[in-house]
Write a protein that holds these residues in place. Sequence first.
Motif, PDB file in Angstrom:
ATOM      1  N   LYS A   1       5.283  -2.996  -6.394  1.00 45.42           N
ATOM      2  CA  LYS A   1       5.758  -2.083  -5.359  1.00 45.42           C
ATOM      3  C   LYS A   1       4.699  -1.067  -4.951  1.00 45.42           C
ATOM      4  CE  LYS A   1      10.676  -2.371  -6.514  1.00 45.42           C
ATOM      5  NZ  LYS A   1      11.899  -1.624  -6.925  1.00 45.42           N
ATOM      6  N   LYS A   2       3.707  -0.855  -5.800  1.00 53.71           N
ATOM      7  CA  LYS A   2       2.694   0.161  -5.512  1.00 53.71           C
ATOM      8  C   LYS A   2       1.356  -0.403  -5.065  1.00 53.71           C
ATOM      9  CE  LYS A   2       4.388   3.835  -8.587  1.00 53.71           C
ATOM     10  NZ  LYS A   2       4.441   4.890  -7.561  1.00 53.71           N
ATOM     11  N   LEU A   3       1.006  -1.599  -5.490  1.00 54.04           N
ATOM     12  CA  LEU A   3      -0.347  -2.119  -5.275  1.00 54.04           C
ATOM     13  C   LEU A   3      -0.368  -3.329  -4.352  1.00 54.04           C
ATOM     14  CD1 LEU A   3      -3.363  -1.967  -6.045  1.00 54.04           C
ATOM     15  CD2 LEU A   3      -2.813  -3.458  -8.003  1.00 54.04           C
ATOM     16  N   TRP A   4      -1.220  -3.243  -3.307  1.00 50.34           N
ATOM     17  CA  TRP A   4      -1.478  -4.351  -2.383  1.00 50.34           C
ATOM     18  C   TRP A   4      -2.947  -4.720  -2.475  1.00 50.34           C
ATOM     19  CZ3 TRP A   4      -4.987  -4.359   1.645  1.00 50.34           C
ATOM     20  CH2 TRP A   4      -4.945  -5.455   2.518  1.00 50.34           C
ATOM     21  N   LEU A   5      -3.245  -6.015  -2.430  1.00 47.54           N
ATOM     22  CA  LEU A   5      -4.616  -6.471  -2.629  1.00 47.54           C
ATOM     23  C   LEU A   5      -5.010  -7.508  -1.594  1.00 47.54           C
ATOM     24  CD1 LEU A   5      -7.068  -6.409  -4.675  1.00 47.54           C
ATOM     25  CD2 LEU A   5      -5.998  -8.412  -5.731  1.00 47.54           C
ATOM     26  N   ASN A   6      -6.245  -7.415  -1.132  1.00 44.38           N
ATOM     27  CA  ASN A   6      -6.825  -8.423  -0.242  1.00 44.38           C
ATOM     28  C   ASN A   6      -8.242  -8.687  -0.703  1.00 44.38           C
ATOM     29  OD1 ASN A   6      -8.765  -9.010   2.150  1.00 44.38           O
ATOM     30  ND2 ASN A   6      -6.775  -9.560   3.005  1.00 44.38           N
ATOM     31  N   THR A   7      -8.570  -9.946  -0.936  1.00 48.40           N
ATOM     32  CA  THR A   7      -9.932 -10.285  -1.340  1.00 48.40           C
ATOM     33  C   THR A   7     -10.315 -11.621  -0.722  1.00 48.40           C
ATOM     34  OG1 THR A   7     -11.422 -10.525  -3.234  1.00 48.40           O
ATOM     35  CG2 THR A   7      -9.206 -11.445  -3.473  1.00 48.40           C
ATOM     36  N   GLY A   8     -11.594 -11.831  -0.525  1.00 46.42           N
ATOM     37  CA  GLY A   8     -12.026 -13.078   0.100  1.00 46.42           C
ATOM     38  C   GLY A   8     -13.498 -13.314  -0.038  1.00 46.42           C
TER      39      GLY A   8
END
Length: 711
Positions: free
Chosen positions: A371-378
Amino acid sequence: MNHKKNIQSTYLLSPLALLISGFLSPTVLADDNDLEVIEVHGHAQNKHLSLGSSESLLSNLGVDFSAAGGVSNLPILNGLMGDRVKVLVDGADVTAACANHMNPPLSYISANQITSYKVVAGVSPISAGGDNIAGVISVNSISPQYGESSDLAWHSGYVSAKYSSIDNGRKLGVGARLASDTFSFNYQGSFSDADSYENGNGDVVLDTLYRAQNHSLTAAMRDDKQQLVIKLTHQKIPYQGFANQYMDMTDNTSYGAIAQYKRSFENSEFEGQVNWHSVKHEMGFFSKEKTGMMPMETDSQDISTQLKWHITLDKNSSLLLGQEYYNYRIDDWWPAIEGSTMMGPNDYVNINNGKRERIALFAEYESQINKKLWLNTGVRVERVNTQVDEVQAYNDGMSMMDMGNMSSMSTANNAMAANDFNNADRNKTDTIVDVNLLANYQITLYDELQLGLARKNRAPNLYERYSWGVSNMATTMIGWYGDANGYIGNPELDVETANTISATYSKTAKDDAWRVSANVWYTDVNDYIDANIVRSFNSYGLANTSRNILQFSNVDATLYGAKIDVSKSLYQSKSFGEWVLTANVTSTRGKRDDTNQPLYQIKPLHTKLTLSQQIGLFENALSWEWVDTKSRVDFNRLESQTHSYNLVNLSSKATFNTLTLSAEVTNLFDEFYELPLGGVSIAALKQDSSTGFTQLAGQGRSFNISASYAF
């Protein structure tokens, strides 16, 4: 040699409220990766008051601009300009086809055509675009709107117009749409015409006049699972003055086509796009404000494809796989002038059959971890190949012997430089890898922390690598910096690699009465493409008319900065409406690591304060902008220092359902100021050389009125 031309909402408004005015953009931000589908019943909200270039829209999102022509200013993000900023127009990557970058991507679309736009500076998602180290600007005009009936019928349209007193500027925008529940056809056009503007002293800033028109026709069809969009574009710029370049634009004619396809599956979505853009560009002289004789022509073509497969892994995460291909071709030649000993008898071939090809593969993972952490990696892997064919000088140098040693030496050097260039390796391939990590942590319901890390790369453009001329005349035709210096290419240039860290903290009041956001960033660039001095020249023989010839060179550089944004609701009532105060402060620094010399065109500390009021149908604002003294300058480029200045703007906008009216006064106190990112005025020097090189001045007070009617 023979040169082959290849390719190409009611309240009574108080008198005080009438005085409070400013700029409030009606444009909606949207994710440029989406094919925006809008169903409208009745009249569409009028969003087409903005006219002319997109600069006024993007400036509110932190984009600075290096002065060029009236519709061709070059964007700057975090102190980085030119091709270091990836600009996408409807998802298409368009290359500036000019040695002076007179036709950059944003010059091919007008503000009234833009339905959404987005700016991501520094750490951008891998999928947003490669081949950049500064960030990504995406503007979108493709937003198909459909009706309820199965019959194709009139849907909506608009007419917009604007007049500005400072340059006698006239701008017009039109749009018309036919639609059914499955088909949509949309035409949008714009026309701009302006004389050279006046500065705060009432003097004409020479060679800033221009005329331009843009047209687009978009067709879309859909069913419950898929959509196909085809867009055709055409631009005609018969002339555009460039006060800080030795040349002007005497024609820019372009045609383009975009096809976008999107299909949804049960747990995935496919997107495909094909782009084609062809440009015929001419430079020379067209106005008494800057005269001369020297034709230059380019003929170029961009072809690209993008494929994306978005896979839903579970309810909280997804994977995006993509493949992209870009092929850019250009010929750049300077036709011989009959009877000229220096510029003849051959065409000067600057870039012959130039090619820049990119092939990219990327994968991007996105997840709402909790609910607190969003992640984007590539990760993105690209292969970039650049190459050109053999070139030629105006002549072999022998015909110049009777004109004196200086002329003979200059021309002979070009002839010898062409020979050396033709005998050298003109084909280079680079393999580059971009990696990013973006995280958003919701600390509480009212504050959050965003962190970004990225390694990004940009390969040199064709002019940086293959501008081979070495004479004063040839080199001063190269460069998009507006500094009046000359530039020599360097085939041995390496890829720029930027390692960036960025952090943003934002906090909002529990009642939404205020919001504060603070961002800091740091970028270390390996093999930054700068320029080193080869020699100096002085065409006028005065102490303040000396310039440098430089060669593009790789150096290491460091850039860093901070930005604070504050928004505060001050007062709200039925009688006086809602009053909001917004403020921002931005500071950017950049330097070469070897000499600690400041990098070119870094904007000094600047602030903006805006008091806005919304009451009934009216939006009013008073804004104050302050820019500090520019004392940190690039000595290699002989960059000018500039004084601090203040600008006050007033505006008022009223919206009556389908009719929107606006009046504004920019630079209310008619202050004279020099543009810290403006370069020098070559046009003024040519009119009166006794003053030497002077910094390009900004616009004086202007009274602007505009109207837009949607139907």
